[in-house]
Design a protein around this motif. Structure first.
Motif, PDB file in Angstrom:
ATOM      1  N   MET A   1       0.842  -1.216   0.000  1.00  0.00           N
ATOM      2  CA  MET A   1       0.000   0.000   0.000  1.00  0.00           C
ATOM      3  C   MET A   1       0.874   1.262   0.000  1.00  0.00           C
ATOM      4  SD  MET A   1      -3.112   1.316   0.225  1.00  0.00           S
ATOM      5  CE  MET A   1      -3.938   2.768   0.773  1.00  0.00           C
ATOM      6  N   ILE A   2       1.804   1.348   0.996  1.00  0.00           N
ATOM      7  CA  ILE A   2       2.739   2.483   1.017  1.00  0.00           C
ATOM      8  C   ILE A   2       3.598   2.453  -0.246  1.00  0.00           C
ATOM      9  CG2 ILE A   2       4.894   3.296   2.034  1.00  0.00           C
ATOM     10  CD1 ILE A   2       3.850   3.543   4.548  1.00  0.00           C
ATOM     11  N   ALA A   3       4.037   1.235  -0.644  1.00  0.00           N
ATOM     12  CA  ALA A   3       4.896   1.124  -1.831  1.00  0.00           C
ATOM     13  C   ALA A   3       4.162   1.653  -3.056  1.00  0.00           C
ATOM     14  CB  ALA A   3       5.319  -0.326  -2.025  1.00  0.00           C
ATOM     15  N   ASP A   4       2.862   1.303  -3.184  1.00  0.00           N
ATOM     16  CA  ASP A   4       2.074   1.803  -4.328  1.00  0.00           C
ATOM     17  C   ASP A   4       2.011   3.322  -4.296  1.00  0.00           C
ATOM     18  OD1 ASP A   4       1.624  -0.750  -5.014  1.00  0.00           O
ATOM     19  OD2 ASP A   4      -0.459  -0.839  -4.302  1.00  0.00           O
ATOM     20  N   ARG A   5       1.800   3.883  -3.093  1.00  0.00           N
ATOM     21  CA  ARG A   5       1.677   5.336  -2.976  1.00  0.00           C
ATOM     22  C   ARG A   5       2.977   6.016  -3.405  1.00  0.00           C
ATOM     23  NH1 ARG A   5      -0.007   6.353   2.473  1.00  0.00           N
ATOM     24  NH2 ARG A   5       1.903   7.290   3.188  1.00  0.00           N
ATOM     25  N   LYS A   6       4.095   5.440  -2.992  1.00  0.00           N
ATOM     26  CA  LYS A   6       5.393   6.027  -3.360  1.00  0.00           C
ATOM     27  C   LYS A   6       5.552   6.032  -4.884  1.00  0.00           C
ATOM     28  CE  LYS A   6       6.197   6.757   0.761  1.00  0.00           C
ATOM     29  NZ  LYS A   6       6.174   8.104   1.291  1.00  0.00           N
ATOM     30  N   ASP A   7       5.173   4.915  -5.519  1.00  0.00           N
ATOM     31  CA  ASP A   7       5.278   4.855  -6.986  1.00  0.00           C
ATOM     32  C   ASP A   7       4.332   5.868  -7.631  1.00  0.00           C
ATOM     33  OD1 ASP A   7       7.150   2.872  -6.704  1.00  0.00           O
ATOM     34  OD2 ASP A   7       5.775   1.222  -7.146  1.00  0.00           O
ATOM     35  N   ASP A   8       3.101   5.991  -7.087  1.00  0.00           N
ATOM     36  CA  ASP A   8       2.118   6.954  -7.619  1.00  0.00           C
ATOM     37  C   ASP A   8       2.664   8.378  -7.534  1.00  0.00           C
ATOM     38  OD1 ASP A   8       0.308   4.998  -8.029  1.00  0.00           O
ATOM     39  OD2 ASP A   8      -1.157   5.675  -6.523  1.00  0.00           O
ATOM     40  N   HIS A   9       3.257   8.714  -6.386  1.00  0.00           N
ATOM     41  CA  HIS A   9       3.747  10.092  -6.193  1.00  0.00           C
ATOM     42  C   HIS A   9       4.780  10.447  -7.259  1.00  0.00           C
ATOM     43  CE1 HIS A   9       2.520  10.441  -1.663  1.00  0.00           C
ATOM     44  NE2 HIS A   9       1.515  10.623  -2.491  1.00  0.00           N
ATOM     45  N   VAL A  10       5.684   9.522  -7.510  1.00  0.00           N
ATOM     46  CA  VAL A  10       6.713   9.786  -8.522  1.00  0.00           C
ATOM     47  C   VAL A  10       6.053   9.976  -9.889  1.00  0.00           C
ATOM     48  CG1 VAL A  10       8.615   8.706  -9.803  1.00  0.00           C
ATOM     49  CG2 VAL A  10       8.575   8.613  -7.289  1.00  0.00           C
ATOM     50  N   ARG A  11       5.150   9.060 -10.236  1.00  0.00           N
ATOM     51  CA  ARG A  11       4.524   9.108 -11.567  1.00  0.00           C
ATOM     52  C   ARG A  11       3.751  10.418 -11.758  1.00  0.00           C
ATOM     53  NH1 ARG A  11      -0.163   6.553 -12.864  1.00  0.00           N
ATOM     54  NH2 ARG A  11      -0.103   5.466 -10.866  1.00  0.00           N
ATOM     55  N   ASN A 215       2.907  20.012  -6.378  1.00  0.00           N
ATOM     56  CA  ASN A 215       1.708  20.341  -5.605  1.00  0.00           C
ATOM     57  C   ASN A 215       1.013  19.038  -5.195  1.00  0.00           C
ATOM     58  OD1 ASN A 215      -0.965  20.902  -4.848  1.00  0.00           O
ATOM     59  ND2 ASN A 215      -0.955  22.815  -6.013  1.00  0.00           N
ATOM     60  N   PHE A 216       1.129  18.706  -3.897  1.00  0.00           N
ATOM     61  CA  PHE A 216       0.591  17.421  -3.448  1.00  0.00           C
ATOM     62  C   PHE A 216      -0.929  17.376  -3.425  1.00  0.00           C
ATOM     63  CE2 PHE A 216       4.853  16.159  -2.421  1.00  0.00           C
ATOM     64  CZ  PHE A 216       4.800  14.805  -2.748  1.00  0.00           C
ATOM     65  N   ALA A 217      -1.590  18.520  -3.347  1.00  0.00           N
ATOM     66  CA  ALA A 217      -3.056  18.492  -3.438  1.00  0.00           C
ATOM     67  C   ALA A 217      -3.446  17.999  -4.833  1.00  0.00           C
ATOM     68  CB  ALA A 217      -3.625  19.878  -3.165  1.00  0.00           C
ATOM     69  N   ARG A 218      -2.735  18.499  -5.840  1.00  0.00           N
ATOM     70  CA  ARG A 218      -3.029  18.075  -7.216  1.00  0.00           C
ATOM     71  C   ARG A 218      -2.667  16.600  -7.412  1.00  0.00           C
ATOM     72  NH1 ARG A 218      -0.057  22.044 -10.717  1.00  0.00           N
ATOM     73  NH2 ARG A 218      -1.302  23.580  -9.617  1.00  0.00           N
ATOM     74  N   ILE A 219      -1.541  16.203  -6.859  1.00  0.00           N
ATOM     75  CA  ILE A 219      -1.122  14.800  -7.013  1.00  0.00           C
ATOM     76  C   ILE A 219      -2.160  13.871  -6.386  1.00  0.00           C
ATOM     77  CG2 ILE A 219       0.565  13.087  -6.201  1.00  0.00           C
ATOM     78  CD1 ILE A 219       2.748  15.198  -6.626  1.00  0.00           C
ATOM     79  N   GLU A 220      -2.612  14.217  -5.175  1.00  0.00           N
ATOM     80  CA  GLU A 220      -3.590  13.342  -4.515  1.00  0.00           C
ATOM     81  C   GLU A 220      -4.925  13.355  -5.264  1.00  0.00           C
ATOM     82  OE1 GLU A 220      -2.811  11.199  -2.434  1.00  0.00           O
ATOM     83  OE2 GLU A 220      -0.827  11.957  -1.902  1.00  0.00           O
ATOM     84  N   ASN A 221      -5.291  14.500  -5.827  1.00  0.00           N
ATOM     85  CA  ASN A 221      -6.498  14.568  -6.658  1.00  0.00           C
ATOM     86  C   ASN A 221      -6.422  13.577  -7.808  1.00  0.00           C
ATOM     87  OD1 ASN A 221      -8.443  16.283  -5.806  1.00  0.00           O
ATOM     88  ND2 ASN A 221      -7.717  18.067  -6.920  1.00  0.00           N
TER      89      ASN A 221
END
Ligand code: FNR
Length: 342
Positions: A1-11, A215-221
């Protein structure tokens, strides 16, 4: 789960950079050109004493990643680039390591590839003293970054919602670790009030981490269908605004990150009072799209160009950039007027 999030953030961080124009408040800061102010390039010294050591330049690779196979490889490549250019480098948040020690290698690689470099461990402001010490030990870290990221947490459904304990925890960590502590935002900015509090808590460096870049708000969106945090995408102060807000604060060093896109932005940030500048997204994009050698070339070029800018402006050291004539225009000038900044 954390690993997926880390990959998502980079992408998503890299995708945003590819798809957005990238204007920010540094565009509202211009140096006044004085044609006879120039000095000899050979007299320019880029080095700074920062976070307890001498750095050969006022630039560092800011906190990004670790915690998955993919991000471990990114950390390895970032560490090689840091080693080749002599710039300090921070790990991404080591929460993943606290939850699962099996991912230690994805962080430890920062030290293995860069045995003599300046390495920073990165933790959140909930981390216990034991966790923080284990993070510092794992990386043989020269300094510690604590990120304060309440906005990012509330836009993540799985994020933290308990922030009241952060000030106390920061004090405990500062008192309990053997290395300098840097407290950083992740793109929403530190205010004058916050930086003054950090100084009283004994924090060595405040990295203002303002709006204008990643911008992490945009990334999380973008990470989830149906999420709508558009209202929060404009939250916070830009990096340039934070630096102006902190004008004249002594007793704590200020560093600038968030939307540093070029050597000119570095010079602007230094002129507005930063002692060093941190870059995350712009370096990540180069690494992911073009590889380690391209990142080494980019950092080398940025430092050469910073030297050129300082030569033209007549600044022999980064500190001498502070106080050079600058014009502040647009919304940034409005911010200064509202905050009573000359
Ligand atoms: C980050 N950032 C970050 N910061 C932090 O303190 N801990 C972390 O784990 C992360 N993770 C992370 C992942 C990715 C992919 C990026 C791009 C960034 C935030 C970073 O250190 C910096 O504060 C912001 O990105 C703003 O700087 P830039 O990207 O505009 O140069």
């Amino acid at each position: 789960m954390i690993a997926d999030r880390k990959d998502d953030h980079v992408r998503h961080a890299v995708n945003h950079r590819r798809n957005h124009s990238g204007g920010n408040d540094f565009d509202s800061v211009a140096f006044v050109h004085h044609a006879l102010a120039g000095i000899d390039s050979a007299d320019v010294r880029l080095g700074v004493d920062f976070a307890g050591k001498h750095w050969t330049s006022p630039l560092y690779v800011n906190a990004m990643t670790g915690g998955s196979t993919n991000t471990g490889e990114i950390n390895r490549q970032l560490a090689v680039a840091a080693r080749e250019t002599g710039v300090p480098i921070a790990s991404g948040s080591m929460s993943a390591y606290f939850r699962d020690p099996a991912v230690a290698g994805t962080f430890r690689v920062l030290r293995e590839e860069n045995p003599h470099g300046f390495v920073l461990a990165n933790v959140n402001a909930n981390a216990t003293l034991d966790q923080v010490r284990s993070a510092i030990d794992l990386l043989e870290a020269d300094a510690l970054q604590i990120h304060v990221n309440s906005v990012q947490e509330v836009v993540m459904p799985e994020g933290d919602r308990a922030f009241a304990g952060w000030p106390r925890r920061i004090e405990e960590i500062v008192a309990g670790v053997p290395v300098p502590v840097i407290v950083k935002e992740v793109g929403f900015g530190l205010s004058r009030q916050t930086v003054t509090w950090l100084r009283e808590a004994g924090v060595t460096v405040a990295d203002v981490g303002g709006r204008g870049g990643t911008n992490f708000a945009r990334i999380e969106n973008d990470r989830r269908a149906g999420a709508d945090f558009a209202f929060i995408e404009q939250w916070g102060q830009s990096t340039a605004a934070c630096l102006l807000d902190c004008t004249g604060i002594t007793g704590i060093d200020i560093s600038a990150s968030g939307g540093i896109r070029s050597p000119l932005d570095m010079a602007r940030a230094l002129a507005l009072g930063a002692k060093a500048t941190g870059v995350a997204g712009a370096f990540l994009e180069t690494l992911v799209d073009h590889g380690t050698e391209a990142l080494v070339a980019k950092i080398t070029t940025w430092l050469d160009q910073l030297r050129n800018i300082m030569t033209v402006l007549g600044a022999t050291t980064p500190a001498e950039l502070t106080g050079r004539d600058v014009l502040v225009t647009g919304d940034l000038a409005g911010f200064c007027a509202l905050r009573g900044i000359d």
